[in-house]
Motif scaffolding. Structure first.
Motif, PDB file in Angstrom:
ATOM      1  N   SER A  40       0.820  -1.215   0.000  1.00 37.70           N
ATOM      2  CA  SER A  40       0.000   0.000   0.000  1.00 37.70           C
ATOM      3  C   SER A  40       0.855   1.267   0.000  1.00 37.70           C
ATOM      4  O   SER A  40       0.329   2.365   0.072  1.00 37.70           O
ATOM      5  N   PHE A  41       2.191   1.117  -0.082  1.00 36.99           N
ATOM      6  CA  PHE A  41       3.065   2.279  -0.133  1.00 36.99           C
ATOM      7  C   PHE A  41       4.214   2.011  -1.102  1.00 36.99           C
ATOM      8  O   PHE A  41       4.545   0.858  -1.379  1.00 36.99           O
ATOM      9  N   PRO A  42       4.852   3.070  -1.641  1.00 37.56           N
ATOM     10  CA  PRO A  42       5.931   2.893  -2.617  1.00 37.56           C
ATOM     11  C   PRO A  42       7.124   2.158  -2.014  1.00 37.56           C
ATOM     12  O   PRO A  42       7.372   2.213  -0.814  1.00 37.56           O
ATOM     13  N   GLY A  43       7.871   1.488  -2.869  1.00 39.78           N
ATOM     14  CA  GLY A  43       9.053   0.750  -2.440  1.00 39.78           C
ATOM     15  C   GLY A  43       9.360  -0.349  -3.420  1.00 39.78           C
ATOM     16  O   GLY A  43       9.107  -0.220  -4.613  1.00 39.78           O
ATOM     17  N   SER A  44       9.881  -1.443  -2.918  1.00 38.15           N
ATOM     18  CA  SER A  44      10.180  -2.581  -3.780  1.00 38.15           C
ATOM     19  C   SER A  44       9.706  -3.866  -3.104  1.00 38.15           C
ATOM     20  O   SER A  44       9.549  -3.913  -1.888  1.00 38.15           O
ATOM     21  N   ILE A  45       9.481  -4.884  -3.913  1.00 32.11           N
ATOM     22  CA  ILE A  45       9.122  -6.203  -3.412  1.00 32.11           C
ATOM     23  C   ILE A  45      10.334  -7.088  -3.624  1.00 32.11           C
ATOM     24  O   ILE A  45      10.863  -7.160  -4.737  1.00 32.11           O
ATOM     25  N   ARG A  46      10.776  -7.744  -2.564  1.00 32.47           N
ATOM     26  CA  ARG A  46      11.956  -8.602  -2.644  1.00 32.47           C
ATOM     27  C   ARG A  46      11.613 -10.008  -2.186  1.00 32.47           C
ATOM     28  O   ARG A  46      11.098 -10.180  -1.081  1.00 32.47           O
ATOM     29  N   PRO A  47      11.896 -11.000  -3.010  1.00 29.39           N
ATOM     30  CA  PRO A  47      11.655 -12.382  -2.585  1.00 29.39           C
ATOM     31  C   PRO A  47      12.715 -12.820  -1.569  1.00 29.39           C
ATOM     32  O   PRO A  47      13.892 -12.488  -1.709  1.00 29.39           O
ATOM     33  N   VAL A  48      12.295 -13.545  -0.554  1.00 27.67           N
ATOM     34  CA  VAL A  48      13.208 -14.054   0.468  1.00 27.67           C
ATOM     35  C   VAL A  48      12.886 -15.522   0.685  1.00 27.67           C
ATOM     36  O   VAL A  48      11.733 -15.872   0.953  1.00 27.67           O
ATOM     37  N   GLU A  49      13.890 -16.385   0.563  1.00 24.55           N
ATOM     38  CA  GLU A  49      13.693 -17.803   0.818  1.00 24.55           C
ATOM     39  C   GLU A  49      13.943 -18.068   2.300  1.00 24.55           C
ATOM     40  O   GLU A  49      15.001 -17.744   2.825  1.00 24.55           O
ATOM     41  N   ILE A  50      12.937 -18.622   2.951  1.00 24.11           N
ATOM     42  CA  ILE A  50      13.046 -18.966   4.376  1.00 24.11           C
ATOM     43  C   ILE A  50      13.234 -20.476   4.472  1.00 24.11           C
ATOM     44  O   ILE A  50      12.366 -21.231   4.043  1.00 24.11           O
ATOM     45  N   ARG A  51      14.364 -20.885   5.016  1.00 22.91           N
ATOM     46  CA  ARG A  51      14.653 -22.318   5.179  1.00 22.91           C
ATOM     47  C   ARG A  51      14.279 -22.751   6.591  1.00 22.91           C
ATOM     48  O   ARG A  51      14.250 -21.930   7.505  1.00 22.91           O
TER      49      ARG A  51
END
Length: 126
Positions: A84-95
């Motif tokens: 809902s706000f500007p920025g970036s989406i970053r994928p994170v792998e959780i092991r």
């Protein structure tokens, strides 16, 4: 689950799920989905034994008490999430055994099997 991140300052992540696959998010992040996606809701806890601690932790941290679960039914499905706000989406792998602490409202969505809980800073002045 396959995903694609599109956009610049106001990005969106588009997730493609196979039949029976699920993804969950905090309320308010879902943008659009295919008609065969089924939505259910759960508390942000893993059962009655952890209900009080985790529920109150989420409540006092300002996070939503409930999570939405989206499951593809009868075929593959598509769902999109955006912040809902500007920025970036970053994928994170959780092991298994790993954890990640993000700022408030920093979580967007995850596959089933990821546990989400509130984190409290241990310093009194923080």
């Amino acid at each position: 689950m396959q995903y694609e991140i599109k956009g610049g300052n106001l990005p969106v992540v588009i997730c493609s799920l196979d039949n029976g696959e699920s993804v969950f998010n905090e309320s308010g992040a879902m943008c659009w989905m295919s008609p065969n996606m089924e939505m259910t809701m759960r508390s942000g806890t893993n059962g009655l034994a952890t209900f009080s601690g985790k529920m109150f932790g989420r409540m006092f941290s300002g996070e939503n008490l409930f999570q939405n679960i989206y499951t593809a039914r009868n075929d593959s499905g598509m769902i999109a999430f955006a912040s809902s706000f500007p920025g970036s989406i970053r994928p994170v792998e959780i092991r298994p055994g790993d954890g990640l602490v993000v700022q408030k409202s920093g979580f967007l969505a995850a596959e089933a099997g990821v546990e989400l809980s509130a984190f409290f800073q241990k310093k009194a002045g923080a």
